[in-house]
Design a protein around this motif. Structure first.
Motif, PDB file in Angstrom:
ATOM      1  N   ALA A  96      35.258  45.538 -21.434  1.00  0.00           N
ATOM      2  CA  ALA A  96      34.691  44.938 -20.215  1.00  0.00           C
ATOM      3  C   ALA A  96      35.561  45.369 -19.039  1.00  0.00           C
ATOM      4  O   ALA A  96      36.726  45.756 -19.213  1.00  0.00           O
ATOM      5  CB  ALA A  96      34.637  43.420 -20.312  1.00  0.00           C
ATOM      6  N   MET A 116      28.105  50.155 -16.788  1.00  0.00           N
ATOM      7  CA  MET A 116      27.058  49.322 -17.386  1.00  0.00           C
ATOM      8  C   MET A 116      26.181  50.151 -18.320  1.00  0.00           C
ATOM      9  O   MET A 116      25.821  49.707 -19.421  1.00  0.00           O
ATOM     10  CB  MET A 116      26.224  48.680 -16.285  1.00  0.00           C
ATOM     11  CG  MET A 116      26.948  47.589 -15.504  1.00  0.00           C
ATOM     12  SD  MET A 116      27.130  46.057 -16.456  1.00  0.00           S
ATOM     13  CE  MET A 116      25.410  45.491 -16.446  1.00  0.00           C
ATOM     14  N   PRO A 151      30.183  45.773 -19.993  1.00  0.00           N
ATOM     15  CA  PRO A 151      29.815  44.786 -18.970  1.00  0.00           C
ATOM     16  C   PRO A 151      30.825  44.771 -17.824  1.00  0.00           C
ATOM     17  O   PRO A 151      32.041  44.792 -18.046  1.00  0.00           O
ATOM     18  CB  PRO A 151      29.814  43.459 -19.733  1.00  0.00           C
ATOM     19  CG  PRO A 151      30.660  43.697 -20.939  1.00  0.00           C
ATOM     20  CD  PRO A 151      30.502  45.140 -21.287  1.00  0.00           C
ATOM     21  N   ARG A 175      27.086  43.008 -14.702  1.00  0.00           N
ATOM     22  CA  ARG A 175      26.470  42.008 -15.585  1.00  0.00           C
ATOM     23  C   ARG A 175      26.489  40.640 -14.921  1.00  0.00           C
ATOM     24  O   ARG A 175      25.554  39.859 -15.023  1.00  0.00           O
ATOM     25  CB  ARG A 175      27.239  41.969 -16.915  1.00  0.00           C
ATOM     26  CG  ARG A 175      26.963  40.754 -17.797  1.00  0.00           C
ATOM     27  CD  ARG A 175      25.492  40.594 -18.151  1.00  0.00           C
ATOM     28  NE  ARG A 175      25.293  39.412 -18.994  1.00  0.00           N
ATOM     29  CZ  ARG A 175      25.207  38.167 -18.545  1.00  0.00           C
ATOM     30  NH1 ARG A 175      25.286  37.928 -17.227  1.00  0.00           N
ATOM     31  NH2 ARG A 175      25.035  37.167 -19.384  1.00  0.00           N
ATOM     32  N   THR A 176      27.584  40.348 -14.219  1.00  0.00           N
ATOM     33  CA  THR A 176      27.662  39.092 -13.483  1.00  0.00           C
ATOM     34  C   THR A 176      28.535  39.289 -12.247  1.00  0.00           C
ATOM     35  O   THR A 176      29.393  40.173 -12.201  1.00  0.00           O
ATOM     36  CB  THR A 176      28.228  37.954 -14.363  1.00  0.00           C
ATOM     37  OG1 THR A 176      28.049  36.698 -13.700  1.00  0.00           O
ATOM     38  CG2 THR A 176      29.706  38.148 -14.647  1.00  0.00           C
ATOM     39  N   LEU A 196      31.974  37.694 -22.302  1.00  0.00           N
ATOM     40  CA  LEU A 196      30.953  38.734 -22.446  1.00  0.00           C
ATOM     41  C   LEU A 196      31.336  39.725 -23.535  1.00  0.00           C
ATOM     42  O   LEU A 196      30.500  40.117 -24.364  1.00  0.00           O
ATOM     43  CB  LEU A 196      30.760  39.462 -21.118  1.00  0.00           C
ATOM     44  CG  LEU A 196      30.102  38.647 -19.996  1.00  0.00           C
ATOM     45  CD1 LEU A 196      30.257  39.361 -18.662  1.00  0.00           C
ATOM     46  CD2 LEU A 196      28.634  38.387 -20.299  1.00  0.00           C
ATOM     47  N   GLU A 249      24.135  31.509 -21.973  1.00  0.00           N
ATOM     48  CA  GLU A 249      24.506  32.834 -21.502  1.00  0.00           C
ATOM     49  C   GLU A 249      25.292  32.751 -20.188  1.00  0.00           C
ATOM     50  O   GLU A 249      25.014  31.908 -19.329  1.00  0.00           O
ATOM     51  CB  GLU A 249      23.257  33.695 -21.287  1.00  0.00           C
ATOM     52  CG  GLU A 249      22.501  34.033 -22.564  1.00  0.00           C
ATOM     53  CD  GLU A 249      23.332  34.889 -23.505  1.00  0.00           C
ATOM     54  OE1 GLU A 249      24.031  35.800 -23.014  1.00  0.00           O
ATOM     55  OE2 GLU A 249      23.303  34.640 -24.724  1.00  0.00           O
ATOM     56  N   ARG A 295      24.233  35.218 -14.184  1.00  0.00           N
ATOM     57  CA  ARG A 295      24.268  36.493 -13.477  1.00  0.00           C
ATOM     58  C   ARG A 295      25.078  36.396 -12.181  1.00  0.00           C
ATOM     59  O   ARG A 295      25.612  37.386 -11.711  1.00  0.00           O
ATOM     60  CB  ARG A 295      22.838  36.929 -13.135  1.00  0.00           C
ATOM     61  CG  ARG A 295      22.008  37.360 -14.329  1.00  0.00           C
ATOM     62  CD  ARG A 295      22.236  38.815 -14.654  1.00  0.00           C
ATOM     63  NE  ARG A 295      21.852  39.679 -13.545  1.00  0.00           N
ATOM     64  CZ  ARG A 295      22.277  40.942 -13.419  1.00  0.00           C
ATOM     65  NH1 ARG A 295      23.129  41.447 -14.283  1.00  0.00           N
ATOM     66  NH2 ARG A 295      21.878  41.685 -12.397  1.00  0.00           N
TER      67      ARG A 295
END
Length: 347
Positions: A111, A130, A135, A150-151, A307, A320, A323
């Motif tokens: 990540a 990505m 992520p 991803r966020t 993640l 989850e 975002r």
């Protein structure tokens, strides 16, 4: 002299303080958990999991808040025995930061946490990460594409202005200033969207109590520019009731200008949440400051770990990782400053 800032301390922001404490730092390291005296949700997420490698790239630490962004991210990574944190050299050069992210991609990290020097400039390489199945957690400065992260975790610049404006309104009401209140604003760099957001929030919150920003000057997020802007303001305006300064780093210069002019008839509000500001609040030399959390990248490390380990957020029904997360902008006053002091950064 209508009032001194030391006489204007108010107990606002307490509920926000409890909310911040509820999300204070936790980790595998027992020492870190001893430092967390607030309520904490206990979940399997706190237990060691799959070992992961997280790449972190942040800015050059040429500002107290930016230095805290980097240091808290590194400290957070060290709390987890299942995390290996690879930290790129801080930089203000987008090309160098792109190179750092390319290295992370080539190394196959699990990540990436990235506070970009320039969101638009880093969008393409973040998108490449990505697409490689890595992520990306975007911190503070947004990319120009939804596909690049991803966020995204952000402070609330508009919310800072709203918090400052609401607090100013409470001072107007509690001191019976009415429509005669003189409100001034010392902004940051005017060309930046974050400065515009802070000013918009402040202006719109003041309108709720019938007030306006009567005098506004802009600095440049530095001590020198803060002192110059504040000096110009004080020379132009003979008496002020409330001053909101956007940034506590430039606030060192702002306060120096106040002292040089021997002016203290106003309530002095700050922004970002430096340790200097919190010490001034404790000493009765400043009314309040509004947090712009320097823990955003540390929160990014936590989210990146979840993640990379295919975990969710235990306190959500939909587990989850969201975002987009926007952190709160609570007001720190003499009544709650002890609760926030550990989050302050040195200017």
């Amino acid at each position: 002299m209508r009032h001194r800032s030391s006489r204007l301390l108010r107990a606002t922001g307490a509920m926000a303080a409890l909310a911040m404490l509820a999300t204070a730092c936790t980790g595998n390291d027992p020492a870190s958990q001893e430092a967390n005296t607030g309520p904490r949700a206990v979940s399997e997420n706190d237990d060691p999991g799959k070992e992961v490698v997280i790449g972190f790239s942040g800015p050059e630490a040429d500002h107290g808040w930016l230095a805290a962004i980097n240091s808290t991210a590194v400290a957070e990574g060290k709390k987890y025995e299942d995390v290996t944190l690879r930290v790129a050299e801080g930089t203000n050069d987008p090309n160098m930061q792109i190179s750092h992210i390319e290295t992370f991609i080539n190394d196959g990290v699990d990540a990436i946490v990235l506070l970009p020097t320039d969101g638009a400039a880093l969008t393409q390489v973040a998108t490449q990460a990505m697409e490689a199945g890595i992520p990306v957690v975007n911190v503070d400065r947004e990319f120009s594409s939804e596909f690049a992260a991803r966020t995204t975790i952000l402070g609330d610049n508009y919310g800072m202005g709203v918090s400052a404006g609401n607090y100013a309104c409470s001072l107007v009401e509690e001191n019976n200033l009415g429509g005669d209140a003189v409100v001034a604003e010392i902004a940051g760099t005017d060309s930046l969207p974050l400065t515009q957001d802070r000013s918009d929030g402040f202006k719109e919150a003041l309108q709720q109590c019938g007030q306006n920003v009567d005098h506004r000057v802009a600095a440049d997020f530095t001590v020198e520019s803060g002192e110059k802007a504040a000096s110009n303001l004080l020379q132009a305006v003979a008496e002020i009731d409330i001053i909101w300064n956007h940034d506590d780093d430039q606030g060192v210069g702002v306060k120096a200008a106040f002292e040089s002019a021997d002016r203290d008839e106003f309530a002095f509000l700050g922004g970002a949440g430096s340790k200097n500001a919190m010490r001034w609040i404790q000493a009765g030399e400043m009314e309040a400051t509004v947090l712009y959390p320097p823990t955003q990248a540390a929160d990014g490390i936590r989210l990146a770990r979840l993640l990379a380990q295919d975990k969710g957020m235990s306190d959500l029904v939909q587990r989850e990782v969201p975002r987009r997360i926007v952190l709160d902008a609570p007001v720190v006053t003499q009544e709650n400053v002890e609760q926030y002091l550990s989050l302050g950064f040195e200017s």
